[in-house]
Structures are given as structure tokens and as C-alpha cells.
Design a protein around this motif. Structure first.
Motif, PDB file in Angstrom:
ATOM      1  N   TYR A   1       0.861  -1.193   0.000  1.00  0.00           N
ATOM      2  CA  TYR A   1       0.000   0.000   0.000  1.00  0.00           C
ATOM      3  C   TYR A   1       0.895   1.240   0.000  1.00  0.00           C
ATOM      4  CZ  TYR A   1      -3.136   3.536   2.088  1.00  0.00           C
ATOM      5  OH  TYR A   1      -3.845   4.676   2.360  1.00  0.00           O
ATOM      6  N   ARG A   2       1.862   1.246   0.923  1.00  0.00           N
ATOM      7  CA  ARG A   2       2.703   2.431   1.113  1.00  0.00           C
ATOM      8  C   ARG A   2       3.821   2.504   0.075  1.00  0.00           C
ATOM      9  NH1 ARG A   2       6.911   3.593   4.073  1.00  0.00           N
ATOM     10  NH2 ARG A   2       7.125   1.476   4.855  1.00  0.00           N
ATOM     11  N   LEU A   3       4.416   1.350  -0.233  1.00  0.00           N
ATOM     12  CA  LEU A   3       5.601   1.373  -1.096  1.00  0.00           C
ATOM     13  C   LEU A   3       5.277   1.375  -2.583  1.00  0.00           C
ATOM     14  CD1 LEU A   3       8.434  -0.909   0.336  1.00  0.00           C
ATOM     15  CD2 LEU A   3       8.147   1.563   0.451  1.00  0.00           C
ATOM     16  N   LEU A   4       4.085   0.888  -2.935  1.00  0.00           N
ATOM     17  CA  LEU A   4       3.814   0.766  -4.364  1.00  0.00           C
ATOM     18  C   LEU A   4       2.493   1.414  -4.805  1.00  0.00           C
ATOM     19  CD1 LEU A   4       4.830  -0.511  -7.051  1.00  0.00           C
ATOM     20  CD2 LEU A   4       3.328  -2.434  -6.553  1.00  0.00           C
ATOM     21  N   ALA A   5       1.396   0.998  -4.174  1.00  0.00           N
ATOM     22  CA  ALA A   5       0.084   1.383  -4.716  1.00  0.00           C
ATOM     23  C   ALA A   5      -0.126   2.900  -4.685  1.00  0.00           C
ATOM     24  CB  ALA A   5      -1.026   0.666  -3.953  1.00  0.00           C
ATOM     25  N   GLY A   6       0.195   3.521  -3.546  1.00  0.00           N
ATOM     26  CA  GLY A   6       0.006   4.974  -3.436  1.00  0.00           C
ATOM     27  C   GLY A   6       0.931   5.739  -4.376  1.00  0.00           C
ATOM     28  N   PRO A   7       2.248   5.481  -4.296  1.00  0.00           N
ATOM     29  CA  PRO A   7       3.168   6.222  -5.177  1.00  0.00           C
ATOM     30  C   PRO A   7       2.897   6.005  -6.669  1.00  0.00           C
ATOM     31  CG  PRO A   7       4.382   5.151  -3.400  1.00  0.00           C
ATOM     32  CD  PRO A   7       2.963   4.683  -3.301  1.00  0.00           C
ATOM     33  N   TYR A   8       2.542   4.786  -7.054  1.00  0.00           N
ATOM     34  CA  TYR A   8       2.269   4.519  -8.486  1.00  0.00           C
ATOM     35  C   TYR A   8       1.063   5.331  -8.964  1.00  0.00           C
ATOM     36  CZ  TYR A   8       0.791   1.886 -12.669  1.00  0.00           C
ATOM     37  OH  TYR A   8       0.402   1.527 -13.941  1.00  0.00           O
ATOM     38  N   ALA A   9       0.009   5.331  -8.159  1.00  0.00           N
ATOM     39  CA  ALA A   9      -1.186   6.097  -8.541  1.00  0.00           C
ATOM     40  C   ALA A   9      -0.851   7.588  -8.617  1.00  0.00           C
ATOM     41  CB  ALA A   9      -2.306   5.853  -7.535  1.00  0.00           C
ATOM     42  N   ALA A  10      -0.034   8.051  -7.670  1.00  0.00           N
ATOM     43  CA  ALA A  10       0.299   9.488  -7.628  1.00  0.00           C
ATOM     44  C   ALA A  10       1.134   9.897  -8.834  1.00  0.00           C
ATOM     45  CB  ALA A  10       1.064   9.798  -6.338  1.00  0.00           C
ATOM     46  N   ARG A  11       2.156   9.101  -9.161  1.00  0.00           N
ATOM     47  CA  ARG A  11       3.050   9.472 -10.274  1.00  0.00           C
ATOM     48  C   ARG A  11       2.293   9.431 -11.600  1.00  0.00           C
ATOM     49  NH1 ARG A  11       5.909  12.851 -11.098  1.00  0.00           N
ATOM     50  NH2 ARG A  11       5.372  12.972  -8.927  1.00  0.00           N
ATOM     51  N   GLY A  12       1.509   8.377 -11.815  1.00  0.00           N
ATOM     52  CA  GLY A  12       0.758   8.266 -13.064  1.00  0.00           C
ATOM     53  C   GLY A  12      -0.152   9.471 -13.239  1.00  0.00           C
ATOM     54  N   LEU A  13      -0.833   9.833 -12.180  1.00  0.00           N
ATOM     55  CA  LEU A  13      -1.770  10.949 -12.284  1.00  0.00           C
ATOM     56  C   LEU A  13      -1.041  12.271 -12.509  1.00  0.00           C
ATOM     57  CD1 LEU A  13      -4.872  11.408 -12.106  1.00  0.00           C
ATOM     58  CD2 LEU A  13      -4.412  12.377  -9.862  1.00  0.00           C
ATOM     59  N   ALA A  14       0.100  12.448 -11.842  1.00  0.00           N
ATOM     60  CA  ALA A  14       0.866  13.691 -12.029  1.00  0.00           C
ATOM     61  C   ALA A  14       1.219  13.851 -13.509  1.00  0.00           C
ATOM     62  CB  ALA A  14       2.128  13.665 -11.162  1.00  0.00           C
ATOM     63  N   VAL A  15       1.628  12.769 -14.144  1.00  0.00           N
ATOM     64  CA  VAL A  15       2.016  12.831 -15.559  1.00  0.00           C
ATOM     65  C   VAL A  15       0.782  13.109 -16.432  1.00  0.00           C
ATOM     66  CG1 VAL A  15       2.934  11.452 -17.461  1.00  0.00           C
ATOM     67  CG2 VAL A  15       4.038  11.364 -15.219  1.00  0.00           C
ATOM     68  N   LEU A  16      -0.294  12.390 -16.166  1.00  0.00           N
ATOM     69  CA  LEU A  16      -1.521  12.545 -16.962  1.00  0.00           C
ATOM     70  C   LEU A  16      -2.091  13.964 -16.870  1.00  0.00           C
ATOM     71  CD1 LEU A  16      -4.013  10.728 -18.290  1.00  0.00           C
ATOM     72  CD2 LEU A  16      -4.991  11.133 -16.077  1.00  0.00           C
TER      73      LEU A  16
ATOM     74  N   THR B   1       5.767  16.144  -6.323  1.00  0.00           N
ATOM     75  CA  THR B   1       6.304  14.860  -5.854  1.00  0.00           C
ATOM     76  C   THR B   1       5.136  13.906  -5.552  1.00  0.00           C
ATOM     77  OG1 THR B   1       6.215  15.460  -3.521  1.00  0.00           O
ATOM     78  CG2 THR B   1       8.232  16.056  -4.729  1.00  0.00           C
ATOM     79  N   ASP B   2       5.463  12.621  -5.410  1.00  0.00           N
ATOM     80  CA  ASP B   2       4.426  11.647  -5.058  1.00  0.00           C
ATOM     81  C   ASP B   2       3.798  12.007  -3.709  1.00  0.00           C
ATOM     82  OD1 ASP B   2       5.323  10.441  -7.309  1.00  0.00           O
ATOM     83  OD2 ASP B   2       6.165   8.663  -6.334  1.00  0.00           O
ATOM     84  N   ASP B   3       4.654  12.416  -2.768  1.00  0.00           N
ATOM     85  CA  ASP B   3       4.121  12.767  -1.438  1.00  0.00           C
ATOM     86  C   ASP B   3       3.188  13.971  -1.519  1.00  0.00           C
ATOM     87  OD1 ASP B   3       5.392  10.714  -0.246  1.00  0.00           O
ATOM     88  OD2 ASP B   3       7.060  11.898   0.544  1.00  0.00           O
ATOM     89  N   GLN B   4       3.560  14.948  -2.331  1.00  0.00           N
ATOM     90  CA  GLN B   4       2.666  16.118  -2.470  1.00  0.00           C
ATOM     91  C   GLN B   4       1.327  15.690  -3.065  1.00  0.00           C
ATOM     92  OE1 GLN B   4       5.341  18.624  -4.783  1.00  0.00           O
ATOM     93  NE2 GLN B   4       5.180  20.235  -3.235  1.00  0.00           N
TER      94      GLN B   4
END
Ligand code: HEM
Length: 399
Positions: free
Chosen positions: A137-152, A159-162
Motif C-alpha cells: 500500500y505504502r511502497l507501491l500502490a500509493g506512489p504509483y497512482a500518484a506518479r501516473g496521475l501527475a504525468v496525466l 512529488t508523489d508525497d505532495q
């Protein structure tokens, strides 16, 4: 459940026993009872009329003229400091939704976003340690969703945290039905940070038009007002991170706790089916509100103008009229339309991106790298949420 007798003839029964805390911890047994005993139910704790049958949820979402998205009682407007497309109806809603649509065009998804999501998925999966038990949840699912959306969205600089922090702040503010000051203070700070970033990025996206949501909205022939461009980017931030994150964790939980299905899915490449079953089984958005614009009757119950109904997608997706053993995760069940992405004009705009990002990209990449992953202790996984739901941890051993 404690259903008092009807207070006024014709009104739906009133429940005074269900608590928001119980719905947050374990909603499904409650929904099963409610579907059977009182599928249209006024729930005092939520100050809303719950609709728990699939047919009724679809009926409401498909009739925006009777069930408006513009509900003044929701704290969403306050949290977003804006009137977003999610809370608009008719032509106004359509115009704003269409402004973002080029970024969600199926051809763009296939040619631009799928390769980007693939790159991100490979990168993030390659960072996971083999042989260890880690919280996906913490290491993959959240950051992956965040990065993909930032790009889209065209917000690569965040950042992923932001991205995750802003998303949570908007969600907590929108769910702040008690109108407490602290969640709004947090969402206010998030709004200031997001607005500052959006402004900084304008020139780049205008000078170099690209398929991101921010760029297509800024460079449209007849653009919507800047305030709405920003407001609707925030809707995507608020609604585009936790759902894919929760969907991924839910599907992984379902597969890893049903090893026979896991083997078959991996052998036959049935990742799309696993995705659909995961979001059916535990809908990441469990409930949506609509304001009743005229007196209406559903299943013999009068719902007066001015009431707010909640379509409970979580319950619709396990309705016995449609699903056999709906409480069970079964990738190979008979297919039928679920309501995890909603219905009608507000149907999730990110549906196809989410399907591909998880079903076609992340799941096969993850299982290719760790084909013997296990969930050592399913009971260690904690599930939470009434409005939004999913596991809040997922300790998986990576092999
Ligand atoms: C598994 C993942 C997802 C699920 C289950 C989901 C679910 C939903 C649901 C149920 C709604 C309708 C709410 C209502 O009727 O009131 C919705 C709306 C929306 N979703 Fe998603 N969503 C997901 C992913 C995404 C992603 C990745 C994005 C953005 C990239 C996104 C953007 C939106 C937008 C913009 C709306 C508002 C549409 C409108 O009001 O016209 N969603 N989503």
C-alpha cells in the motif's frame, strides 16, 4: 439495525442504529441486511436516504434532472474552494467535462499514457526488495497512482508525497460533514500549494501543447475559465489517486488470498477480469450523494424534494438480484455490469485509464517480477472506509 416505524406515511423507514463508525469499519454485513429488510432507508447518522439495490442506484444516476449533483449540503465546495464539475448538472457540467476529455481519449490513453504508466510501473516495481515482506500500500500502490496521475494531468513537478497529501486533504475536507475547522485548514493549505503549482506551469503547457489535462484545457479553442480549469484538476487529484491505489490493493488481496484463482489468472493473463472483479467486490467509491429536485417514489417510499439520497455502489455491486455469492471474490464469476465507476453523466472520466494502468500494466508487471508473492497474514490487513474504501496496509512477501 434499528428500524423505527415510519414517522410519516409513505416515507422510507428511519434507522437510528447504524453509526458512521460501523459503516467505516464493516459496511458489508449492514448493507446485506438493509438490502433485504429496507432497501430504501433513511439513515439518521448520515442524514441521508440510502439506496442499496443496484436497480435503484442506476435509476438515480441516470436521471440527473430528478437527482441533482449540485447538493449545497456537501462540504466539497468548501474543501475545494470552488464549484467543481462533479457538483454541476446539465450543459454546464458537460462543457467542463468535455474540456478535460481530450486527455482521456482512448487513442491518447493507448499511445501516450499506457507507455508512460508502463515506464513508471517498471521503475517502481524494480525498486521493491526481493525476499522481504513489505507494505505494498505504502511502497507501491500509493506512489504509483500518484506518479501516473501527475504525468496525466501535466503536473510532473509535484512529488508523489505532495500529490498524495493534496488528494487526502481534499478528500478529508469533502467528507467533513461535521464542518470541523481542522480538515478545512488542511485543505486550504493544499489549495494554496496546488494553485501556486498550476500557475507556475501555465507558460510551459501553453508554449508546448501536449495531451496532459492541464495543457488541453489551457490551449482549447474556447477554454473554460481558469478557475474551473484549476477546480477540475483538483477533482482529478482528489479522485484519481486513492481509487486506483485502493483498487490495486483490493485486487492483490483478492488474488493472494485465493491462490487457485491467482494461478489461473497468471496462466491465462486474465488481469482485466481480476481488475473488474476487484472493483466490483469492494468499490473504491462506495457511495455518492444526489439532491432530490422533485418528490419521487422509489419502491413505494416517498422521497421528498430537498432530501439527499445516497446511492450505495458498494451494496449495488453485491445485490443478490444480479450477483450470486456477491460477498465472495471470484474472478471467474458470470460477468454482469457493476457500478464501481458510477452511471449517467458523471460516470468516472478516468475509467479507461484506471483499467489499463492497473489491469493491463501494473498487475502483469508485478506478478512477472514476483511470481511467488504471498500474503503471509490476511488478518493483518486492515480495511477502512464508508465513502471511499480499501485496505490501509498490505504486507506482502515478495518472491
Ligand atoms: C479504480 C479507479 C477509479 C474508480 C473506482 C473511480 C470511481 C469513480 C466514480 C464512482 C465516479 C462518479 C461519482 C459520482 O457519480 O458522483 C467518478 C468520477 C470521476 N472520476 Fe473516477 N474513479 C477511478 C479512477 C479515476 C482516475 C484515475 C481519474 C483521473 C485520472 C478519475 C477521474 C474522475 C473524474 C474527473 C470524475 C468526475 C466525473 C464527472 O463528474 O463528470 N477517476 N470516479
Amino acid at each position: 439495525m434499528n428500524i423505527a416505524s415510519r414517522i410519516a406515511p409513505g416515507l422510507a423507514p428511519l434507522d437510528t442504529g447504524i453509526t458512521l463508525d460501523a459503516l467505516d469499519r464493516a459496511p458489508y454485513p449492514i448493507y446485506r441486511r438493509v438490502r433485504r429488510d429496507a432497501p430504501v432507508l433513511r439513515v439518521q447518522a448520515a442524514r441521508r436516504t440510502f439506496l442499496t439495490r443496484a436497480e435503484d442506484c442506476k435509476y438515480v444516476k441516470d436521471r440527473p434532472e430528478l437527482f441533482s449533483s449540485d447538493d449545497p449540503e456537501t462540504p466539497m465546495k468548501r474543501a475545494f474552494r470552488a464549484h467543481t464539475l462533479m457538483r454541476k448538472d446539465g450543459a454546464e457540467h458537460r462543457r467542463e467535462r468535455m474540456a478535460m476529455a481530450p486527455a482521456f481519449n482512448p487513442k491518447v490513453i493507448q499511445s501516450v499514457w499506457v507507455p508512460k504508466y508502463t515506464e513508471i510501473a517498471k521503475d517502481y516495481v524494480s525498486r521493491l526488495p526481493r525476499g522481504e515482506t513489505v507494505d505494498l500500500y505504502r511502497l507501491l500502490a500509493g506512489p504509483y497512482a500518484a506518479r501516473g496521475l501527475a504525468v496525466l494531468l501535466g503536473l510532473e513537478e509535484a512529488t508523489d508525497d505532495q500529490m498524495q497529501g493534496w488528494s487526502q486533504a481534499l478528500i478529508d475536507g469533502s467528507g467533513n460533514f461535521g464542518w470541523r475547522p481542522e480538515p478545512f485548514a488542511v485543505s486550504d493549505r493544499a489549495n494554496v500549494e496546488m494553485d501556486a503549482l498550476f500557475h507556475r506551469l501555465h507558460d510551459r503547457h501553453v508554449a508546448d501543447p501536449n495531451p496532459s489535462a492541464l495543457s488541453v484545457m489551457l490551449t482549447a479553442e474556447d477554454p473554460i475559465p481558469l478557475s474551473q480549469i484549476h477546480a477540475n484538476l483538483k477533482v482529478a487529484i482528489g479522485g484519481g489517486i486513492n481509487e486506483p491505489r485502493d483498487a490495486l490493493c483490493t485486487i492483490l488481496f483478492g488474488l493472494l488470498s485465493n491462490p487457485d484463482q491467482m494461478v489461473q489468472v497468471a496462466r491465462d493473463g486474465d488481469w482485466d477480469r481480476a481488475f473488474e472483479e476487484g472493483v466490483r467486490w469492494v468499490a473504491p467509491i462506495q457511495a455518492s450523494s444526489r439532491l432530490v429536485t422533485e418528490d419521487v417514489e422509489i419502491r413505494g417510499c416517498l422521497i421528498p424534494k430537498g432530501d439527499t439520497v445516497m446511492t450505495i455502489q458498494a451494496s449495488a455491486n453485491r445485490d443478490e438480484d444480479i450477483w450470486e455469492n456477491g460477498e465472495v471474490f471470484d474472478v471467474y464469476r458470470d460477468r454482469a455490469p457493476h457500478q464501481a465507476f458510477g452511471n449517467g453523466p458523471h460516470f468516472c472520466q478516468g475509467t479507461h485509464v484506471a483499467r489499463r494502468a492497473i489491469g493491463q500494466v501494473m498487475l502483469p508487471i508485478l506478478f512477472d517480477r514476483f511470481p511467488r508473492m504471498t500474503l503471509p497474514d490476511p488478518d493483518a490487513v486492515t480495511w477502512r472506509g464508508f465513502g471511499f474504501r480499501g485496505p490501509i496496509n498490505l504486507p506482502v512477501t515478495l518472491n
